[in-house]
Design a protein around this motif. Sequence first.
Motif, PDB file in Angstrom:
ATOM      1  N   UNK A 202       0.843  -1.201   0.000  1.00  0.00           N
ATOM      2  CA  UNK A 202       0.000   0.000   0.000  1.00  0.00           C
ATOM      3  C   UNK A 202       0.876   1.249   0.000  1.00  0.00           C
ATOM      4  N   UNK A 203       1.890   1.268   0.843  1.00  0.00           N
ATOM      5  CA  UNK A 203       2.794   2.426   0.893  1.00  0.00           C
ATOM      6  C   UNK A 203       3.513   2.625  -0.438  1.00  0.00           C
ATOM      7  N   UNK A 204       3.802   1.530  -1.135  1.00  0.00           N
ATOM      8  CA  UNK A 204       4.543   1.623  -2.399  1.00  0.00           C
ATOM      9  C   UNK A 204       3.677   2.077  -3.561  1.00  0.00           C
ATOM     10  N   UNK A 205       2.362   2.059  -3.390  1.00  0.00           N
ATOM     11  CA  UNK A 205       1.448   2.457  -4.458  1.00  0.00           C
ATOM     12  C   UNK A 205       1.357   3.985  -4.502  1.00  0.00           C
ATOM     13  N   UNK A 206       1.774   4.573  -5.596  1.00  0.00           N
ATOM     14  CA  UNK A 206       1.820   6.033  -5.703  1.00  0.00           C
ATOM     15  C   UNK A 206       0.437   6.671  -5.661  1.00  0.00           C
ATOM     16  N   UNK A 207      -0.594   5.916  -6.005  1.00  0.00           N
ATOM     17  CA  UNK A 207      -1.947   6.476  -6.042  1.00  0.00           C
ATOM     18  C   UNK A 207      -2.634   6.466  -4.682  1.00  0.00           C
ATOM     19  N   UNK A 208      -2.054   5.789  -3.691  1.00  0.00           N
ATOM     20  CA  UNK A 208      -2.691   5.656  -2.386  1.00  0.00           C
ATOM     21  C   UNK A 208      -1.956   6.458  -1.327  1.00  0.00           C
ATOM     22  N   UNK A 209      -2.733   7.054  -0.417  1.00  0.00           N
ATOM     23  CA  UNK A 209      -2.202   7.818   0.703  1.00  0.00           C
ATOM     24  C   UNK A 209      -2.641   7.123   1.992  1.00  0.00           C
ATOM     25  N   UNK A 210      -1.688   6.749   2.832  1.00  0.00           N
ATOM     26  CA  UNK A 210      -2.000   6.089   4.109  1.00  0.00           C
ATOM     27  C   UNK A 210      -2.268   7.163   5.157  1.00  0.00           C
ATOM     28  N   UNK A 211      -3.400   7.056   5.833  1.00  0.00           N
ATOM     29  CA  UNK A 211      -3.808   8.073   6.801  1.00  0.00           C
ATOM     30  C   UNK A 211      -3.745   7.585   8.243  1.00  0.00           C
ATOM     31  N   UNK A 212      -3.831   6.280   8.463  1.00  0.00           N
ATOM     32  CA  UNK A 212      -3.753   5.752   9.821  1.00  0.00           C
ATOM     33  C   UNK A 212      -3.263   4.312   9.755  1.00  0.00           C
ATOM     34  N   UNK A 213      -2.400   3.959  10.722  1.00  0.00           N
ATOM     35  CA  UNK A 213      -1.763   2.645  10.680  1.00  0.00           C
ATOM     36  C   UNK A 213      -1.513   2.152  12.102  1.00  0.00           C
ATOM     37  N   UNK A 214      -1.429   0.832  12.233  1.00  0.00           N
ATOM     38  CA  UNK A 214      -1.187   0.189  13.517  1.00  0.00           C
ATOM     39  C   UNK A 214       0.028  -0.720  13.413  1.00  0.00           C
ATOM     40  N   UNK A 215       0.843  -0.754  14.475  1.00  0.00           N
ATOM     41  CA  UNK A 215       1.982  -1.670  14.492  1.00  0.00           C
ATOM     42  C   UNK A 215       1.526  -3.126  14.436  1.00  0.00           C
ATOM     43  N   UNK A 216       0.350  -3.397  14.961  1.00  0.00           N
ATOM     44  CA  UNK A 216      -0.156  -4.773  15.014  1.00  0.00           C
ATOM     45  C   UNK A 216      -1.134  -5.055  13.884  1.00  0.00           C
ATOM     46  N   UNK A 217      -2.077  -4.152  13.662  1.00  0.00           N
ATOM     47  CA  UNK A 217      -3.155  -4.402  12.706  1.00  0.00           C
ATOM     48  C   UNK A 217      -2.847  -3.930  11.295  1.00  0.00           C
ATOM     49  N   UNK A 218      -1.725  -3.240  11.106  1.00  0.00           N
ATOM     50  CA  UNK A 218      -1.374  -2.765   9.766  1.00  0.00           C
ATOM     51  C   UNK A 218      -2.125  -1.500   9.396  1.00  0.00           C
ATOM     52  N   UNK A 219      -2.242  -1.259   8.104  1.00  0.00           N
ATOM     53  CA  UNK A 219      -2.929  -0.059   7.614  1.00  0.00           C
ATOM     54  C   UNK A 219      -4.414  -0.140   7.979  1.00  0.00           C
ATOM     55  N   UNK A 220      -4.904   0.901   8.599  1.00  0.00           N
ATOM     56  CA  UNK A 220      -6.335   0.976   8.911  1.00  0.00           C
ATOM     57  C   UNK A 220      -7.093   1.806   7.890  1.00  0.00           C
ATOM     58  N   UNK A 221      -6.490   2.917   7.451  1.00  0.00           N
ATOM     59  CA  UNK A 221      -7.204   3.866   6.604  1.00  0.00           C
ATOM     60  C   UNK A 221      -6.285   4.384   5.511  1.00  0.00           C
ATOM     61  N   UNK A 222      -6.727   4.258   4.261  1.00  0.00           N
ATOM     62  CA  UNK A 222      -5.999   4.844   3.141  1.00  0.00           C
ATOM     63  C   UNK A 222      -7.011   5.271   2.079  1.00  0.00           C
TER      64      UNK A 222
END
Length: 321
Positions: A202-222
């Motif tokens: 997800x982070x590597x995808x230029x079209x997506x912006x990560x807005x919230x993330x968890x050390x355990x649960x991973x990306x929550x919101x993009x």
Amino acid sequence: MPIKIQNDLPAREILERENIFVVDENRAMHQDIRSLQICILNLMPLKEDTELQLLRSMSNTPLQMDVSFMQMSSHHSSNTSPNHLNRFYNTFDELKDNTYDGMIITGAPVEQMDFEQVDYWDELCRVFEWTKTNVTSTFHICWGAQAGIYYHYGINKQPLDEKLFGIFQHRVMNRKVPLVRGFDDVFMMPHSRHTATPADAIHACEDLVVLAESDIAGVFLCMNKSGSQIFVMGHAEYDRLTLDSEYKRDLGKGLDIHIPENYYPDNDPDRKPDLLWRGHANNLYSNWLNYYVYQNTPYKWGQILDEDKRKLAAKTLTKKI
């Protein structure tokens, strides 16, 4: 916020008991208001529970909404009565000529299957393609988010070693984006899933912006950069007792399920769970409706979807089918 729903939808009585402003069809007909048109594609088996959760989640803005429900014609739902589906739901083919200001695509209990193995996958792909031209902003939830990212960006989900189950801490990653306006730096949200979309992809995808993330649960919101496609990997809409019901259901089936994390006080299933996520959940839905639906939608849809664009959209949809 006034929500316009059909007079006899079962969720209506519960919402009114909670002092949520619900407008019946007769009253709405006499109001000179351009309601936001919201479509909910409900893929969950217990559709009435999901209806209530989502309508409650959207109830904290002053915006008036007219909510429609969509189901997949290529799938038979055995957990909701045919009478309820016939009265309150339409198929994609019945709704595809409409335009919507916002759309919600829910999760579904099929995450351990490959996407292409899901019986309604082809029909869902038609919906994903259609949202590009007929919906201002689409809000994907859990498996619906995984499926949307797979369709739009080709990033596949992966199985987890064990079910991610409970309430997890997340950190806001990009505070300048309006979707997380008003969020605390750290907040809690529910998750309940066996798979994950890899955070590094997800982070590597230029079209997506990560807005919230968890050390355990991973990306929550993009989301994509325009906000027309929003992906929520958890379940902000869950009620206080939803995880409790899932846990006790799985125990009753004899499944190997661990107690939901950070949920019961002292990890005691006989105690009432604390509601730790409602404020941020309300904020998430309010921000979506205000900044990505209401403020991005013209009074008349024809202002952005003129005849030439509609013809192009129809050709694109036909090719995809």
